[in-house]
Design an enzyme around this catalytic site. Structure first.
Site, PDB file in Angstrom:
ATOM      1  N   SER A 107       8.187  -4.318  31.492  1.00  0.00           N
ATOM      2  CA  SER A 107       9.209  -5.264  31.048  1.00  0.00           C
ATOM      3  C   SER A 107      10.612  -4.764  31.347  1.00  0.00           C
ATOM      4  CB  SER A 107       9.051  -5.536  29.542  1.00  0.00           C
ATOM      5  OG  SER A 107       9.220  -4.341  28.796  1.00  0.00           O
ATOM      6  N   ASP A 118       9.337  -0.539  24.702  1.00  0.00           N
ATOM      7  CA  ASP A 118       9.160   0.765  25.322  1.00  0.00           C
ATOM      8  C   ASP A 118       9.546   0.690  26.799  1.00  0.00           C
ATOM      9  OD1 ASP A 118       7.100  -0.634  26.458  1.00  0.00           O
ATOM     10  OD2 ASP A 118       5.494   0.536  25.557  1.00  0.00           O
ATOM     11  N   ASP A 120       8.243   1.769  30.371  1.00  0.00           N
ATOM     12  CA  ASP A 120       7.153   2.292  31.190  1.00  0.00           C
ATOM     13  C   ASP A 120       7.774   3.104  32.318  1.00  0.00           C
ATOM     14  OD1 ASP A 120       4.974   0.999  29.811  1.00  0.00           O
ATOM     15  OD2 ASP A 120       5.709  -0.872  30.657  1.00  0.00           O
ATOM     16  N   ASP A 172       6.285   5.236  27.728  1.00  0.00           N
ATOM     17  CA  ASP A 172       4.935   5.480  28.217  1.00  0.00           C
ATOM     18  C   ASP A 172       5.079   6.109  29.597  1.00  0.00           C
ATOM     19  OD1 ASP A 172       3.909   4.364  25.966  1.00  0.00           O
ATOM     20  OD2 ASP A 172       3.282   2.481  26.898  1.00  0.00           O
ATOM     21  N   LYS A 233       5.713 -13.908  26.957  1.00  0.00           N
ATOM     22  CA  LYS A 233       5.455 -12.610  26.340  1.00  0.00           C
ATOM     23  C   LYS A 233       5.575 -12.715  24.814  1.00  0.00           C
ATOM     24  CE  LYS A 233       7.509  -8.956  27.900  1.00  0.00           C
ATOM     25  NZ  LYS A 233       6.450  -7.920  27.930  1.00  0.00           N
ATOM     26  N   TYR A 242      -1.837 -10.138  23.259  1.00  0.00           N
ATOM     27  CA  TYR A 242      -1.107  -9.316  24.232  1.00  0.00           C
ATOM     28  C   TYR A 242      -1.592  -7.874  24.083  1.00  0.00           C
ATOM     29  CZ  TYR A 242       3.004  -7.763  26.967  1.00  0.00           C
ATOM     30  OH  TYR A 242       3.845  -7.242  27.933  1.00  0.00           O
TER      31      TYR A 242
END
Length: 666
Positions: A107, A118, A120, A172, A233, A242
Site C-alpha cells: 500500500s 505498515d 512493506d 514487514d 481496501k 482482507y
C-alpha cells in the site's frame, strides 16, 4: 499507457464512455466519506509516499517520520551487508562496495496507505549474504536500533519475513539475494534477468515490488485507481475478508482486481469503478483467472503459473495472477469456505453501491463493520500461549500461518457446510499466581480476577508467572436436518468413551453428529512439527465454544428463538456492541453440559496436570449436536445473511455492458 492493441489488459474495455454526472457526484461523496473514515494521511505524506518506489539513499534528508524510519533501516541493511561481507573474507574495500538497498511495496508503494499502515519493505542483498544471515544477524541488529520494538522473524513462512515496529511505524521486511557481487545504489528491479539463479523464496520476495510497479504501469489513470483501491481496501478490511494468510484475499490480490476493473473502464471515475467492481467480481466465472496482461513464459528456469502443466495450479479456486514475471497466483490460500464468504460479500457490496447510485443509501453503509461474532452458533478457539512476549510473537505467527490448514481439514467433515476463519488473533497478557491459573489461561479460560490483575500484583510472589496468549476464531456453519416436531425435548445421547462425543436432541429426526476430533488433532500435530517447538514453553489448545440457545419447554415458533453470543469473551466485541445476556437458559442435560469443550488440551507440560481436562473427566475432542438444535442454523451464518442475501437481486451491469467481455470468454 496503452499497448499496440490500443488498450490495456487482455481484453478490450467493456466501455470507454465517460462517467455520468450522477457517477461523478457519488465519486465526490465517496472521497468525502473516505476522508471521514480517516483513510488518508496528510497531503505532504501522501505526495511523498506516492513517488518513487526506491528508498533509503543515505544522503537524502527525510522530512517525515516514515521516510526517516526507512532511511534508518536502509543504513542498517548496508551495515549488515558490510559485516557479513567481512565475515566471508572480503576486503574492507569490497565489503564497503557490497552495498545493499531497500525497496518499498504494498500500500505504501501504491500510494494508498493510511495512518498506522505498515510499510512493506524489501531488503536486497548480494549473493554472498544468506537467508540465515538475514534472520541470525540482521534481526538482532534491527532489535538494537533505537526505537525498535516487537522485532520478530518468521523464517518458515511461505515468504520469510521479519516484522518490526520502529518509532511506532510497523514494517514487514523481506529479503532477496541477487546473483550479484554487489548491490549498486541505482539498482532497478525491472530487469527479468535479475531473477537468474535465485531460489523460489527470493523470487517471491522480489515479486511484491515488481508486481506493484507493473500494476501502476497497466492502469489507464493512476489517481482513479488509487481512489478506487483505497475504497475497496477499506471495505474488505471492515468486512473482515482482507487476509491472505487466513485464506481470503491479501493486498496484492485486491490491488490486481481493482486494476482489472480500471482497465475495463478506462475513462470512469472512482465511484463508477467501485460500482462495476462488485458486479463483475460477483459474476466472475471462477476459476477463470484474473489477468492484467498475458502471462509471459520467459527464458529463465523459474516456475510460471500454468494450470495446464501444474496440478497444484489447477486447484486454485479464485486465481488472481500477478502481472510481473514470473506470473504467480496471489490467492493460492483461498478455500471453499472463504470463496463462498467473499462471493456473498461481493453481492452485498453491489446492492449497497447500487442504492448509493440511486440515492437511497450512503457510502458509510458499505463500510459497516463485519458481524462475524454474531453470525454463528458454534465457534472454534485456537489458543497459542507462551511465557514471554518475544516468543509469543513467533509462536502465534507460526500457529496463524497454519490456521488455513485446519479450515481445509474441517471442510471435509460431514455436515459441516463452512468453516469461517477470522482474520486476526486476539492478544492477551495474564498475570497468574498459581499453576492452576496458568492452566486455565492456556485453555482460554481467563477469569475476571485474572484479567484485572496487573504485573505489580504478582511481583515477589512465589510461583507467580505471566502468560502471553493469542486466540484465533473459526466460525462453524453446520448443515441442518428437518425437524419431526416443533416441541423440544432435551436428553443426552451418544456418549462415546472412545471419541468423547456428546449430543443432545430436540424433537429431531435423528441426532446431528459433528466429530471434529480428527482435523483438530491433525492441526495440533502440524503446528508442533515447527522445528523450534518446545512443549515445555509453548501451548496449543483447540476448543469449541457455542452460543447459548434460549428455548423454553413449550412450543415456540423457530423465528422467535433468540440466540446470543454469551460464550464468547467480551474482548471480541467493541464497547456497547455485545447484546445483553438473556435470563432464559436451556435446561441442563447432565454434568458439564453447556460448557465449552476442549478438542486438543495441549499446553506446556510443566504447567499441565497430566490427567485433567477442562469440562469433564473424559474431555470432549469432538462435537455432536442434534438436528433439531441445528434447525435454522442458516439463521446463524448465512441465515440472516443467506436469507437477506438471497433476497437481493443478482447484480447486473448497466444496459449495453457485458461482463463476459472481461474474461475474454466467447
Amino acid at each position: 499507457m496503452t499497448t499496440e492493441k490500443g488498450f490495456l489488459g487482455v481484453t478490450p474495455p467493456i466501455s470507454t464512455a465517460e462517467s455520468t454526472e450522477r457517477e461523478k457526484e457519488v465519486t465526490a461523496t465517496l472521497m468525502e466519506e473516505l476522508r471521514r473514515q480517516n483513510t488518508f494521511e496528510s497531503v505532504e505524506e501522501a505526495r511523498l509516499s506516492a513517488s518513487s518506489g526506491e528508498a533509503g539513499d543515505a544522503e537524502v534528508a527525510f522530512d517525515f517520520r516514515r521516510e526517516t524510519v526507512l532511511g534508518r533501516v536502509a543504513a542498517v541493511v548496508k551495515k549488515f551487508v558490510y559485516e557479513v561481507s567481512l565475515s566471508r573474507g572480503l576486503s574492507e574495500a569490497a565489503a564497503n562496495a557490497a552495498g545493499g538497498k531497500i525497496f518499498t511495496f504494498g500500500s505504501y508503494r501504491l500510494g494508498v496507505h493510511g495512518p498506522g499502515s505498515d510499510i512493506d519493505t524489501l531488503c536486497v542483498v548480494p549473493k554472498h549474504v544468506s537467508r540465515e544471515d538475514f534472520f541470525e544477524k540482521f534481526e538482532p541488529m534491527l532489535k538494537e536500533l533505537e526505537g525498535a520494538t516487537e522485532v520478530s522473524g518468521v523464517p518458515e513462512a511461505y515468504v520469510p519475513i521479519i516484522k518490526a515496529k520502529i518509532s511506532g511505524i510497523p514494517l514487514d521486511l523481506l529479503m532477496a539475494r541477487l546473483a550479484l557481487s554487489s548491490i549498486p545504489d541505482d539498482l532497478s528491479l525491472k530487469d527479468d534477468n535479475l531473477l537468474r539463479n535465485l531460489d523460489e523464496r527470493c523470487v517471491r520476495s522480489l515479486g511484491g515490488s515488481r508486481v506493484n510497479d507493473e500494476a501502476l504501469r497497466l492502469v489507464p489513470n493512476v489517481e482513479v485507481y488509487r481512489d478506487s483501491l483505497r475504497c475497496i481496501k477499506l471495505w474488505a478490511q471492515r468486512r473482515a475478508i482482507y487476509s491472505n494468510v487466513n485464506g481470503f484475499l491479501g493486498g496484492v490480490a485486491w490491488a490486481i482486481l481493482v486494476a482489472r476493473i480500471c482497465q475495463l473502464y478506462p475513462n470512469a471515475t472512482a465511484g463508477a469503478i467501485v460500482s462495476r467492481f462488485f458486479i463483475i467480481m460477483y459474476q466472475w466465472s471462477w476459476p477463470q483467472p484474473v489477468l492484467l496482461k498475458q502471462i509471459e513464459e520467459g527464458p529463465l528456469q523459474v516456475r510460471v503459473w500454468n494450470p495446464k502443466l501444474y496440478p497444484a495450479d489447477r486447484s486454485h479456486r479464485m486465481p488472481i495472477i500477478t502481472p510481473a514475471y514470473p506470473a504467480m497466483c496471489s490467492t493460492h490460500n483461498v478455500t471453499a469456505s472463504t470463496q463462498m464468504i467473499v462471493t456473498e460479500e461481493f453481492k452485498k457490496g453491489a446492492d449497497i453501491v447500487d442504492k448509493v447510485i440511486v440515492g437511497t443509501a450512503s457510502w458509510s453503509e458499505l463500510f459497516q463493520k463485519h458481524d462475524f461474532f454474531h453470525k454463528y452458533r458454534y465457534y472454534l478457539q485456537v489458543i497459542a500461549s507462551t511465557g514471554t512476549a518475544e516468543l509469543q510473537i513467533k509462536w502465534a505467527g507460526t500457529v496463524e500461518s497454519r490456521i488455513r490448514q485446519l479450515v481445509m481439514k474441517l471442510e471435509y467433515v460431514d455436515s459441516l457446510i463452512l468453516a469461517h476463519p477470522f482474520i486476526k488473533g486476539f492478544d492477551q497478557v495474564s498475570h497468574c499466581i498459581t499453576e492452576e491459573e496458568v492452566r486455565q489461561v492456556a485453555q482460554g479460560q481467563i477469569s475476571d480476577l485474572i484479567a484485572k490483575r496487573t504485573k505489580a500484583d504478582i511481583e515477589g510472589l512465589d510461583g507467580a508467572s505471566t502468560v502471553h496468549s493469542t486466540t484465533f476464531y473459526i466460525g462453524l456453519l453446520i448443515e441442518p436436518k428437518p425437524r419431526a416436531s416443533s416441541i423440544p425435548t432435551w436428553f443426552p445421547c451418544g456418549m462415546s468413551a472412545a471419541h468423547h462425543i456428546f449430543c443432545f436432541q430436540v424433537g429431531a429426526v435423528g441426532p446431528r453428529r459433528l466429530d471434529i476430533s480428527y482435523p483438530t488433532t491433525e492441526f495440533t500435530k502440524l503446528v508442533k512439527m515447527w522445528e523450534k517447538y518446545d512443549e515445555d514453553t509453548m501451548g496449543i489448545v483447540v476448543r469449541n465454544i457455542k452460543r447459548s440457545c434460549n428455548l423454553m419447554r413449550q412450543v415456540i415458533p423457530s423465528d422467535l428463538i433468540h440466540f446470543t453470543s454469551s460464550a464468547l469473551p467480551d474482548y471480541v466485541f467493541d464497547e456497547g456492541e455485545r447484546q445483553p445476556k438473556q435470563a432464559l437458559k436451556r435446561p441442563k442435560t447432565g454434568k458439564g453440559s453447556g460448557k465449552s469443550s476442549n478438542t486438543s488440551p495441549d499446553m506446556p507440560n510443566k504447567k499441565r496436570r497430566s490427567e485433567t481436562t477442562q469440562d469433564n473427566e473424559n474431555g470432549i475432542p469432538g462435537l455432536s449436536f442434534s438436528s433439531a438444535m441445528l434447525h435454522g442454523e442458516t439463521n446463524g451464518l448465512y441465515a440472516p445473511i443467506n436469507r437477506a442475501v438471497s433476497e437481493i437481486k443478482s447484480p447486473q451491469l448497466p444496459l449495453g455492458e457485458n461482463a463476459v467481455v472481461a474474461t475474454g470468454a466467447k
